[in-house]
Design an enzyme around this catalytic site. Sequence first.
Site: not given
Ligand code: NAD
Length: 502
Positions: A190, A265, A299, A396
């Site tokens: 997804k 992550e 991230c 963040e």
């Molecule tokens: P997000 O958590 O809003 O969304 C990530 C994914 O989760 C999307 O596909 C979204 O549709 C899905 N999602 C949202 N709510 C959900 C739920 N209730 N159940 C299941 N899936 C759900 O994150 P974002 O805004 O897309 O990405 C940015 C974040 O990702 C930042 O916090 C960044 O630090 C983090 N990030 C971490 C790493 C790492 O390796 N630690 C790498 C890249 C990004």
Amino acid sequence: MTALAQNLEKLESHLARFRAGGILNLIGGETVAGAGGTFQTHSPVDESLIAEVALGTAVDIDRAAKAAKAAFPAWAAMEGEKRKAILHRIADLIESRAEEIALCECWDTGQSWRFMSKAALRGAENFRFFADRAPAARDGQSLSAPGQLNLTSRHPIGPVGVITPWNTPFMLSTWKIAPALAAGCTVVHKPAEFSPLSARLLAEICHEAGLPPGVLNLVNGMGEGAGKALTEHPDIKAVAFVGESRTGSMIMKQGADTLKRVHFELGGKNPVMVFDDADLDRALDAVIFMIYSLNGERCTSSSRLLVQDTIAEEFHARLVERVNRIRVGHPLDPETEVGPLIHKTHFDKVTGYVEIGRQDGATLAAGGSRVGDKGWFVRPTLFTGATSDMRIAQEEVFGPFLTSIAFSTEAEALKIANDVAYGLTGYLWTNDLTRALRVSDALEAGMIWVNSENVRHLPTPFGGVKASGIGRDGGDWSFDFYMETKNRAFALGNHKIQQLGA
Ligand code: NAD
């Protein structure tokens, strides 16, 4: 014709079919519409419509999970060498379509061409790395006990869910999907609703490379719809998630009833600590690169600069000069260093922190303003004179936004570095070896680079502590997540068995 115009022309040729037919799901090897109709994806560059995207719901997730379950026994039983060959073919095709992937990714996410062209190739590297490890992934240990021989072996856990964010979607998807497939798992992916393009390309490539139907399934949709349904589905045995910390916490709750194994992550507020004995020229380059590359939507970005007070003034002066010169522009222009932020909500969040920083009493030393009136461009931003208790030092921001805090002693630097909820990465600049060993030992982070920016090496463990995540990827750590370890004990003779009721 300029390089930008050439890139735009090529992009149009790749987008035409998506504009006409939409970005559809791929379930059981078939391209299918979403049960929920469609949603739209827009480019952060000019807010124009890219395409209609299949809106997957719990119905689509159920179909995809069943397809993954049906495909699992044959994929898991396939000889490792054969899986390896298919994964290498996927890598070949990624390389041959790297330009298309990079163009689409730039347009979909706003990430600039100079970084995305390499990110597509890194996706291929992820497949090659895990492909080579597929044949030995099941191997275990032989552990002798008195009178018994234990044999351990690993087995793919089953169908897994992979949920990815929008910041570098192609690279991150391959980073999760390649080891899952190499381990013998089947996958339901997804992708983030804000960046669906490259996930579709990846799914197509995988099938073109000979991945059997149902082994990788793609369901687009919203987090609270398709994403939530995936984490709750009983046929899905584990969820690999990359995204925000609070989403991770929701996923853990959603997966509780079905006892999901999770790998998270999550976010970061990573410190880069610059001591006055460091090579300050190199430190400056790394500080700038690690927060302003990839639009700061990274991230592992070093979003907190901790700089020793003896050098702070001069370091800041040089920093401001460079930050003011960073080229913000069209992501498909090879000259561009920072492109637009992913969407309006995120733009509002990032620029909102400018006001928060001012109110908290920090000094806006560079940037902070919108660029142009179309698309979500913002000038790279630097706050100096911050203290650790400020929101811009704790939360963040996930944009080209750096918060600088001065420190005087090593102990103070460490206290500030660890004074956040997160613990993904840390960067340390010093030429004092014992200090580097001491500080890196005490720094609360999953990954630390000394006198270096973030340089990935795929065999090393990748992941964070505290609110930055649970679990590790990379090397064999990925297989630990996607596989179950089994122990079998064999008696080597007729040892004494207690005789109850004899
Ligand atoms: P997000 O958590 O809003 O969304 C990530 C994914 O989760 C999307 O596909 C979204 O549709 C899905 N999602 C949202 N709510 C959900 C739920 N209730 N159940 C299941 N899936 C759900 O994150 P974002 O805004 O897309 O990405 C940015 C974040 O990702 C930042 O916090 C960044 O630090 C983090 N990030 C971490 C790493 C790492 O390796 N630690 C790498 C890249 C990004």
